[in-house]
Design a protein around this motif. Structure first.
Motif, short mmCIF file in Angstrom:
data_model
loop_
_atom_site.label_atom_id
_atom_site.label_comp_id
_atom_site.label_asym_id
_atom_site.label_seq_id
_atom_site.Cartn_x
_atom_site.Cartn_y
_atom_site.Cartn_z
N SER A 16 -9.36 -0.12 -6.30
CA SER A 16 -10.79 -0.26 -6.12
C SER A 16 -11.09 -0.82 -4.74
O SER A 16 -10.21 -1.38 -4.07
CB SER A 16 -11.37 -1.20 -7.19
N VAL A 17 -12.35 -0.72 -4.32
CA VAL A 17 -12.77 -1.26 -3.03
C VAL A 17 -12.59 -2.78 -2.98
O VAL A 17 -12.04 -3.31 -2.00
CB VAL A 17 -14.23 -0.86 -2.72
N ASP A 48 -13.71 7.90 -11.15
CA ASP A 48 -13.81 8.64 -9.89
C ASP A 48 -12.66 9.63 -9.77
O ASP A 48 -11.58 9.43 -10.32
CB ASP A 48 -13.81 7.68 -8.70
N GLN A 52 -12.21 11.35 -4.32
CA GLN A 52 -13.20 10.30 -4.06
C GLN A 52 -12.53 8.96 -3.78
O GLN A 52 -12.91 8.24 -2.86
CB GLN A 52 -14.14 10.19 -5.26
N ARG A 53 -11.51 8.64 -4.56
CA ARG A 53 -10.83 7.36 -4.36
C ARG A 53 -10.08 7.32 -3.04
O ARG A 53 -10.14 6.34 -2.30
CB ARG A 53 -9.87 7.06 -5.52
N TYR A 54 -9.34 8.37 -2.75
CA TYR A 54 -8.60 8.41 -1.49
C TYR A 54 -9.55 8.30 -0.29
O TYR A 54 -9.28 7.55 0.65
CB TYR A 54 -7.81 9.71 -1.39
N GLN A 55 -10.66 9.04 -0.34
CA GLN A 55 -11.61 9.00 0.77
C GLN A 55 -12.27 7.64 0.90
O GLN A 55 -12.40 7.10 2.01
CB GLN A 55 -12.68 10.08 0.58
N THR A 56 -12.68 7.06 -0.21
CA THR A 56 -13.39 5.78 -0.19
C THR A 56 -12.50 4.66 0.36
O THR A 56 -12.93 3.87 1.22
CB THR A 56 -13.87 5.40 -1.60
N LEU A 57 -11.27 4.59 -0.12
CA LEU A 57 -10.39 3.49 0.29
C LEU A 57 -9.89 3.66 1.73
O LEU A 57 -9.88 2.71 2.50
CB LEU A 57 -9.22 3.36 -0.67
N SER A 59 -11.30 5.03 4.14
CA SER A 59 -12.38 4.84 5.11
C SER A 59 -12.63 3.37 5.41
O SER A 59 -13.32 3.04 6.39
CB SER A 59 -13.69 5.47 4.58
N LEU A 60 -12.06 2.47 4.62
CA LEU A 60 -12.26 1.04 4.85
C LEU A 60 -11.58 0.57 6.13
O LEU A 60 -12.06 -0.32 6.82
CB LEU A 60 -11.71 0.23 3.66
#
Length: 384
Positions: A16-17, A48, A52-57, A59-60
Motif C-alpha cells: 500500500s501507499v 486494485d 494500478q498497484r505497480y503504477q501507484t507505488l 510513482s512515489l
C-alpha cells in the motif's frame, strides 16, 4: 532517516501507499511490491489491479529499486496471472522480479532478458552447493531460514545474497483450503502438542499457508550477520503493525547496538507480534548435539518436575530472559523444542527475567521430562 552506507541494502515489502511511504521515510532503497494475484502470503485481499498497484507505488519515488514479487508456484490455474504480472512489471519499468518457483526464471527472461531475477525459495536450497549452482542462473538469491551462518560464510559472492533478518517464517503451504468454514482469511491456532505456541494461517486464492510460532530475529547475532558481507537484509513485516516495522527498520539501521538496545527492540517486536523472537537455524541445526558434550555455560536450567498436560518446573542455572531461544535435551540425548514464554513463579506471578536458582513454572511441553536440560539454542561465546 538515511541508511548507514556501511550496512547492506535494507529490503522490505509494500502492499500500500502508507506502507511504502513508511519505508521511503527510513531511506529504504529496495522495496518489494506484493499483490495477492501472484502472492500466497500477502495478508490482504486487495481491490486494485496489479497494474494500478505497480503504477501507484513506483510513482512515489523513481530513484529507488522497485521489485515485483511473484511468490506462487506455477500451476495451470495461475499461468495467466503470472504472465500478466511479468508483462505489467515490464510495462511500468520494473526491471527486477522476485520468484519462488525456479521454473519462472526462464519465463521472466523470455519476456525481458535484461530483467534482474532474485530466487527466493522459502524452504530448501540450503546447502553451499545448491546456492552456488543457482548463483549461475539468477542475479541474486534470498536464502531461507534453513541456511545457517556457517554455510553463508562459504559462499564466494555473499553480496548476491539476501537474508531474512526479521519476520515470520513459512512452515507449510498447500493449495488446499484448510480454513473453509472460517469467516476470516487469517486464523491464529495453537499447537496442541506444544501449548503456548501460536501458529498463523492465511488462506488466499492460492491455498493456505502456515507460519511458525516464532519470528526470525537476528539482533542477537548482529555482529556475525555484519561480518558475512551479505548484499541485502530482508525485513518481512507483512501482516504486522506499522509499529513493528518502525522498530525493525530503526534497530537494523543502527550503526552500533548494545545489549540494552537489543533487548528493548526485541521486547517491542515480541509485544507487537505476540511471538517469540528467535534466530531459527541461523546459528546452525543442533539436533545432532551430544548431551555429554554440552558446555556447562550453555545450560540455562534443568527440569525438576513434569506433570503431563499441566506444567513443567525448571530450576535456573544462570541469569536469563524468557524470550531467549532455548531447546530441551532429555536424558536419552534427544533434542526437543521448548520455550520459556508464559513462565510464572511458584506463586503464579508472570516472569520475564530470572536469576540463578530461581524456580520457573512453564506450560507443559510434550517430550520434556524430569532431568531434562534446558540449553541455549546453538550457543556461542559471543551470545548476548
Amino acid at each position: 532517516m538515511l541508511l548507514d552506507p556501511a550496512l547492506p541494502v535494507l529490503t522490505s515489502f509494500a502492499h500500500s501507499v502508507p506502507r511504502a511511504i513508511q519505508l521511503l521515510r527510513h531511506g529504504v532503497k529496495r522495496i518489494i511490491i506484493d499483490h495477492p494475484s501472484v502472492g500466497c502470503r500477502t495478508f490482504e485481499k486487495g481491490n486494485d489491479s496489479i497494474l494500478q498497484r505497480y503504477q501507484t507505488l513506483t510513482s512515489l519515488d523513481s530513484s529507488i529499486e522497485w521489485v515485483a514479487n511473484i511468490d506462487i508456484l506455477a500451476h495451470s490455474s495461475n499461468e495467466q496471472a503470472i504472465e500478466h504480472a511479468i508483462q505489467t512489471a515490464r510495462q511500468v519499468g520494473i526491471r527486477h522480479i522476485r520468484v519462488q518457483d525456479v521454473g519462472l526464471i526462464d519465463w521472466v527472461r523470455s519476456v525481458d532478458p535484461d530483467t534482474k531475477v532474485t530466487l527466493a525459495v522459502e524452504i530448501g536450497n540450503h546447502s553451499q552447493a545448491a546456492i552456488s549452482f543457482w548463483a549461475t542462473q539468477v542475479n541474486e538469491q534470498s536464502v531461507s531460514n534453513d541456511v545457517p551462518a556457517s554455510v553463508l560464510a562459504q559462499i564466494d559472492q555473499p553480496h548476491s545474497l539476501e537474508c531474512l533478518v526479521q519476520g515470520p517464517v513459512l512452515m507449510q503451504w498447500s493449495k488446499r483450503s484448510y480454513l473453509d468454514g472460517f469467516t476470516d482469511s487469517r486464523v491464529e491456532g495453537v499447537d496442541t502438542e506444544y501449548p503456548g505456541r501460536k501458529l498463523t494461517f492465511w488462506q488466499s486464492e492460492h491455498g493456505t499457508v502456515m507460519l511458525a510460532y516464532f519470528h526470525r530475529c537476528l539482533l542477537r547475532d548482529i555482529n556475525v550477520l555484519r561480518e558475512l558481507g551479505l548484499g541485502s537484509w530482508l525485513i518481512d513485516a507483512r501482516g504486522q503493525s506499522d509499529a513493528y516495522l518502525e522498530q525493525a527498520l530503526s534497530v537494523y539501521q543502527a550503526p552500533q547496538l548494545g545489549m540494552v538496545d537489543i533487548r528493548h527492540a526485541m521486547g517491542v517486536l515480541q509485544t507487537e507480534s505476540d511471538r517469540p523472537q528467535l534466530p531459527g537455524f541461523f546459528r546452525g541445526n543442533s539436533t545432532d548435539q551430544e548431551r555429554d558434550g554440552v558446555r556447562p555455560n550453555a545450560i540455562v536450567g534443568h527440569i525438576t518436575d513434569s506433570q503431563s498436560g499441566s506444567h513443567l518446573v525448571m530450576r535456573a542455572r544462570r541469569n536469563g530472559d524468557v524470550s531467549e531461544p532455548v531447546m530441551a535435551l532429555n536424558p536419552t540425548s534427544q533434542i526437543k523444542p521448548i520455550t520459556l514464554m508464559g513462565a510464572t513463579s511458584l506463586l503464579g506471578e508472570p516472569i520475564t527475567q530470572f536469576k540463578v536458582g530461581d524456580w520457573l513454572v512453564l506450560p507443559f511441553q510434550k517430550g520434556v521430562v524430569v532431568k531434562t536440560w534446558v540449553i541455549d539454542f546453538a550457543p556461542h561465546p559471543d551470545a548476548i
